[in-house]
Scaffold this motif. Sequence first.
Motif, PDB file in Angstrom:
ATOM      1  N   THR A  71      -9.595 -93.811 -67.306  1.00 41.82           N
ATOM      2  CA  THR A  71      -9.427 -92.567 -67.161  1.00 41.82           C
ATOM      3  C   THR A  71      -8.193 -92.294 -66.525  1.00 41.82           C
ATOM      4  OG1 THR A  71     -11.924 -91.853 -67.245  1.00 41.82           O
ATOM      5  CG2 THR A  71     -10.450 -90.321 -66.729  1.00 41.82           C
ATOM      6  N   TRP A  72      -7.328 -91.533 -67.097  1.00 47.03           N
ATOM      7  CA  TRP A  72      -5.852 -91.444 -66.618  1.00 47.03           C
ATOM      8  C   TRP A  72      -5.218 -89.909 -66.945  1.00 47.03           C
ATOM      9  CZ3 TRP A  72      -0.988 -91.288 -69.146  1.00 47.03           C
ATOM     10  CH2 TRP A  72      -1.204 -91.358 -70.503  1.00 47.03           C
ATOM     11  N   ALA A  73      -4.548 -89.701 -65.935  1.00 48.48           N
ATOM     12  CA  ALA A  73      -3.800 -88.415 -65.990  1.00 48.48           C
ATOM     13  C   ALA A  73      -2.316 -88.643 -65.305  1.00 48.48           C
ATOM     14  CB  ALA A  73      -4.108 -87.258 -65.062  1.00 48.48           C
TER      15      ALA A  73
ATOM     16  N   PRO B 233      -8.884 -87.826 -62.345  1.00 52.23           N
ATOM     17  CA  PRO B 233      -7.355 -88.027 -62.106  1.00 52.23           C
ATOM     18  C   PRO B 233      -6.457 -86.811 -62.554  1.00 52.23           C
ATOM     19  CG  PRO B 233      -8.145 -90.040 -63.110  1.00 52.23           C
ATOM     20  CD  PRO B 233      -9.337 -89.230 -63.058  1.00 52.23           C
ATOM     21  N   GLY B 234      -7.258 -86.043 -63.373  1.00 55.54           N
ATOM     22  CA  GLY B 234      -6.627 -84.562 -63.713  1.00 55.54           C
ATOM     23  C   GLY B 234      -6.396 -83.810 -62.552  1.00 55.54           C
ATOM     24  N   GLN B 235      -7.652 -83.461 -62.095  1.00 59.99           N
ATOM     25  CA  GLN B 235      -7.714 -82.575 -60.848  1.00 59.99           C
ATOM     26  C   GLN B 235      -7.022 -83.223 -59.550  1.00 59.99           C
ATOM     27  OE1 GLN B 235      -9.615 -79.664 -60.205  1.00 59.99           O
ATOM     28  NE2 GLN B 235      -8.006 -79.531 -58.675  1.00 59.99           N
ATOM     29  N   LEU B 236      -6.970 -84.446 -59.434  1.00 66.89           N
ATOM     30  CA  LEU B 236      -6.121 -84.997 -58.447  1.00 66.89           C
ATOM     31  C   LEU B 236      -4.466 -84.715 -58.355  1.00 66.89           C
ATOM     32  CD1 LEU B 236      -6.412 -88.745 -57.179  1.00 66.89           C
ATOM     33  CD2 LEU B 236      -4.262 -87.985 -57.644  1.00 66.89           C
ATOM     34  N   MET B 237      -4.106 -84.857 -59.689  1.00 65.74           N
ATOM     35  CA  MET B 237      -2.993 -84.411 -60.026  1.00 65.74           C
ATOM     36  C   MET B 237      -2.241 -83.149 -59.740  1.00 65.74           C
ATOM     37  SD  MET B 237      -0.870 -86.776 -60.920  1.00 65.74           S
ATOM     38  CE  MET B 237      -0.913 -88.462 -61.722  1.00 65.74           C
ATOM     39  N   SER B 238      -3.420 -82.115 -59.929  1.00 66.32           N
ATOM     40  CA  SER B 238      -3.129 -80.582 -59.569  1.00 66.32           C
ATOM     41  C   SER B 238      -3.193 -80.629 -58.260  1.00 66.32           C
ATOM     42  CB  SER B 238      -4.380 -79.835 -60.139  1.00 66.32           C
ATOM     43  OG  SER B 238      -4.493 -79.873 -61.676  1.00 66.32           O
ATOM     44  N   TRP B 239      -3.800 -81.257 -57.228  1.00 66.50           N
ATOM     45  CA  TRP B 239      -3.848 -81.069 -55.815  1.00 66.50           C
ATOM     46  C   TRP B 239      -2.553 -81.756 -55.431  1.00 66.50           C
ATOM     47  CZ3 TRP B 239      -9.519 -82.221 -54.836  1.00 66.50           C
ATOM     48  CH2 TRP B 239     -10.415 -80.909 -55.373  1.00 66.50           C
TER      49      TRP B 239
ATOM     50  N   ALA C 117       4.080 -89.320 -61.686  1.00 67.26           N
ATOM     51  CA  ALA C 117       3.035 -90.299 -61.106  1.00 67.26           C
ATOM     52  C   ALA C 117       2.016 -90.527 -62.579  1.00 67.26           C
ATOM     53  CB  ALA C 117       2.253 -89.568 -60.072  1.00 67.26           C
ATOM     54  N   VAL C 118       1.240 -91.596 -62.177  1.00 67.37           N
ATOM     55  CA  VAL C 118       0.282 -91.831 -63.301  1.00 67.37           C
ATOM     56  C   VAL C 118      -0.701 -92.122 -62.339  1.00 67.37           C
ATOM     57  CG1 VAL C 118      -0.471 -93.666 -64.959  1.00 67.37           C
ATOM     58  CG2 VAL C 118       1.568 -92.534 -65.424  1.00 67.37           C
ATOM     59  N   CYS C 119      -1.982 -91.640 -62.415  1.00 66.12           N
ATOM     60  CA  CYS C 119      -3.226 -91.990 -61.614  1.00 66.12           C
ATOM     61  C   CYS C 119      -4.259 -92.412 -62.732  1.00 66.12           C
ATOM     62  CB  CYS C 119      -3.362 -90.982 -60.954  1.00 66.12           C
ATOM     63  SG  CYS C 119      -4.932 -91.407 -59.903  1.00 66.12           S
ATOM     64  N   CYS C 120      -4.959 -93.637 -62.526  1.00 67.64           N
ATOM     65  CA  CYS C 120      -5.808 -94.254 -63.490  1.00 67.64           C
ATOM     66  C   CYS C 120      -7.109 -94.562 -62.866  1.00 67.64           C
ATOM     67  CB  CYS C 120      -5.519 -95.425 -64.240  1.00 67.64           C
ATOM     68  SG  CYS C 120      -3.910 -95.278 -64.980  1.00 67.64           S
TER      69      CYS C 120
ATOM     70  N   SER D  23       4.180 -74.229 -59.657  1.00 70.10           N
ATOM     71  CA  SER D  23       2.995 -73.936 -58.735  1.00 70.10           C
ATOM     72  C   SER D  23       1.708 -73.514 -59.601  1.00 70.10           C
ATOM     73  CB  SER D  23       3.256 -72.709 -57.838  1.00 70.10           C
ATOM     74  OG  SER D  23       1.965 -72.416 -56.868  1.00 70.10           O
ATOM     75  N   GLY D  24       0.687 -74.099 -59.369  1.00 71.31           N
ATOM     76  CA  GLY D  24      -0.557 -73.841 -60.382  1.00 71.31           C
ATOM     77  C   GLY D  24      -0.736 -74.552 -61.625  1.00 71.31           C
ATOM     78  N   ALA D  25       0.221 -75.471 -61.712  1.00 66.47           N
ATOM     79  CA  ALA D  25       0.415 -76.084 -63.237  1.00 66.47           C
ATOM     80  C   ALA D  25      -1.104 -76.950 -63.234  1.00 66.47           C
ATOM     81  CB  ALA D  25       1.326 -77.262 -63.215  1.00 66.47           C
ATOM     82  N   VAL D  26      -1.403 -76.999 -64.724  1.00 63.97           N
ATOM     83  CA  VAL D  26      -2.783 -77.751 -64.804  1.00 63.97           C
ATOM     84  C   VAL D  26      -2.469 -79.002 -65.533  1.00 63.97           C
ATOM     85  CG1 VAL D  26      -4.729 -77.505 -66.407  1.00 63.97           C
ATOM     86  CG2 VAL D  26      -3.870 -75.689 -65.407  1.00 63.97           C
ATOM     87  N   TYR D  27      -3.256 -80.138 -65.184  1.00 62.75           N
ATOM     88  CA  TYR D  27      -3.121 -81.346 -65.476  1.00 62.75           C
ATOM     89  C   TYR D  27      -4.505 -81.982 -66.222  1.00 62.75           C
ATOM     90  CZ  TYR D  27       0.998 -81.601 -62.676  1.00 62.75           C
ATOM     91  OH  TYR D  27       2.121 -81.008 -61.982  1.00 62.75           O
ATOM     92  N   THR D  28      -4.180 -82.155 -67.647  1.00 69.07           N
ATOM     93  CA  THR D  28      -5.419 -82.700 -68.205  1.00 69.07           C
ATOM     94  C   THR D  28      -5.391 -84.321 -68.154  1.00 69.07           C
ATOM     95  OG1 THR D  28      -4.035 -82.977 -70.250  1.00 69.07           O
ATOM     96  CG2 THR D  28      -5.363 -80.970 -70.113  1.00 69.07           C
ATOM     97  N   GLN D  29      -6.723 -84.747 -68.560  1.00 70.85           N
ATOM     98  CA  GLN D  29      -6.659 -86.264 -68.431  1.00 70.85           C
ATOM     99  C   GLN D  29      -7.138 -86.924 -70.076  1.00 70.85           C
ATOM    100  OE1 GLN D  29      -9.308 -86.185 -65.043  1.00 70.85           O
ATOM    101  NE2 GLN D  29     -11.201 -86.492 -66.410  1.00 70.85           N
ATOM    102  N   ALA D  30      -7.000 -88.061 -69.943  1.00 72.89           N
ATOM    103  CA  ALA D  30      -7.419 -88.826 -71.109  1.00 72.89           C
ATOM    104  C   ALA D  30      -8.035 -90.079 -71.112  1.00 72.89           C
ATOM    105  CB  ALA D  30      -6.174 -89.350 -72.012  1.00 72.89           C
ATOM    106  N   GLU D  31      -8.936 -90.544 -71.918  1.00 70.40           N
ATOM    107  CA  GLU D  31      -9.787 -91.625 -71.834  1.00 70.40           C
ATOM    108  C   GLU D  31      -9.398 -92.969 -72.852  1.00 70.40           C
ATOM    109  OE1 GLU D  31     -14.068 -91.206 -71.610  1.00 70.40           O
ATOM    110  OE2 GLU D  31     -13.961 -90.183 -69.695  1.00 70.40           O
TER     111      GLU D  31
END
Length: 476
Positions: A365-367, A330-336, A352-355, A397-405
């Motif tokens: 696991t979600w971002a 999810p975290g990488q998916l949000m970045s792309w 968006a929310v992606c799980c 541009s280039g924002a970083v998205y972390t994820q949680a569990e």
Amino acid sequence: MPSHLSADRPAAQPPGRGSVDALISQTRRLKGEVDAVRRDTQSDGSDPRERWQRALYDLALHQLNDLDEHLAQLRDGPAPGSPAPAEPSADPAVPSAPRRGSLLSRVGSAEWNLLTDEVSWSGELYQILGRDPAAPPLTLDELPSLVFEEDRPKLTAMVTGCLVDAKPIDGEFRIVRPDGEVRTVHMMGEPVLDTDGSTASMWAVLRDVSELRRSQRAVSETRDSLQRHRHQAQTEHRLAVELQEAVLPPWRGSLRLPHQGPRTLDLAAHRLPSSTSALIGGDWYDTLELADGQMLLSVGDLTGHGVAVASGRATLLGAVRGMAMAGTQPGQLMSWLNQLLDATVQPALGSAVCCRYRPQTRTLTWAQAGHPAPLLFRDGTGRSLNAPNGVLLGTASGAVYTQAEETLEVGDLLLLHTGGLVPGHNGADSANRILALGPRFAEARTAQDCLRLVVEEFGESEREDDACVLVARVTS
């Protein structure tokens, strides 16, 4: 001029002043009311319906102005010592002096005597046609020289019909004044017959209707524009609905994971449409079983309305599905996704929310990207999950998205939603109103029952924008 020509028309007598004055007062009061409404409807002109309404108000005012002036002339009659409007002045080269209530430069008169070849014009007609008052009036043979070439056959036919067949004249044509200005003139006239029944002369009243026709054209053009706008809007709305139904098919019953034995999710989702707009928004919900047996859950909102947004939403949702199927977390998916929106021809913003849910361990696991966090309900109590870092898609541009569990338990209920689910409330206030449904969720047996509670609680309220809600219940 032969005496029988003037004897055919009695001298004009002013009507009862009291009744005409009352009509004039009513007309002027109505003019004021229409003008007040017209001023209140001023806008930037971007709305075709408002432009059409404004054009109608302008047309009504032109017609009321004409009525006011006609009534004033009817009330006042000829000025003392001056001839009737259709009669020549004492000196044809000198226009009649303007008087209060006359239709100066708006209505003129003329008479062409076929027996004596005399022509007489009123002073107003000189002004309408832009002619020098010192110049002689034009004969019937010379009159077409002022007229648009395309309109000359119409004028010739009217005059011929009047002189030969004694038909009344009633028609319009365009003239070009000596200064180059184009005006539209309405001509009404009749033949004057001699004692033997032949046509002795022709008299006519000519009215400058340029402004009135301009207003009528504006009404017609804005009406046509409004109809085109409505047709285009209907077409776009139909296409947007088709795109939405293709992306967000209506849910019928619950969706279960068929290949994971006893570990399943009970799912239900719904879109709540805006009550104030017929335009389709960019909200979405989605679930997808992945090749490794995990489950993709996502909700989101692309800013804007209409076909372009519906098409962009389909593209975004396709990208989410494709990357999730390829195993992207999810975290990488949000970045792309953020890069995808940043690279589009028409920049857009989205949340968006992606799980990803792993049934074997019941791990979620979600971002998120600037979106309300999922709500977790357990044993009748709900809470918002702690959100990992993530800004709106398309903002940086280039924002970083972390994820949680989060580890879920049997009987847990996960609720994902887009903004605006609770009309008039946002942020923590909105989340608290949804969390208050926890005890009622605990009594529900299926995800559909829980979804029904949400729709009953918030679906009937007036909402300015669409909203989506996705419910996932851990059954085992």
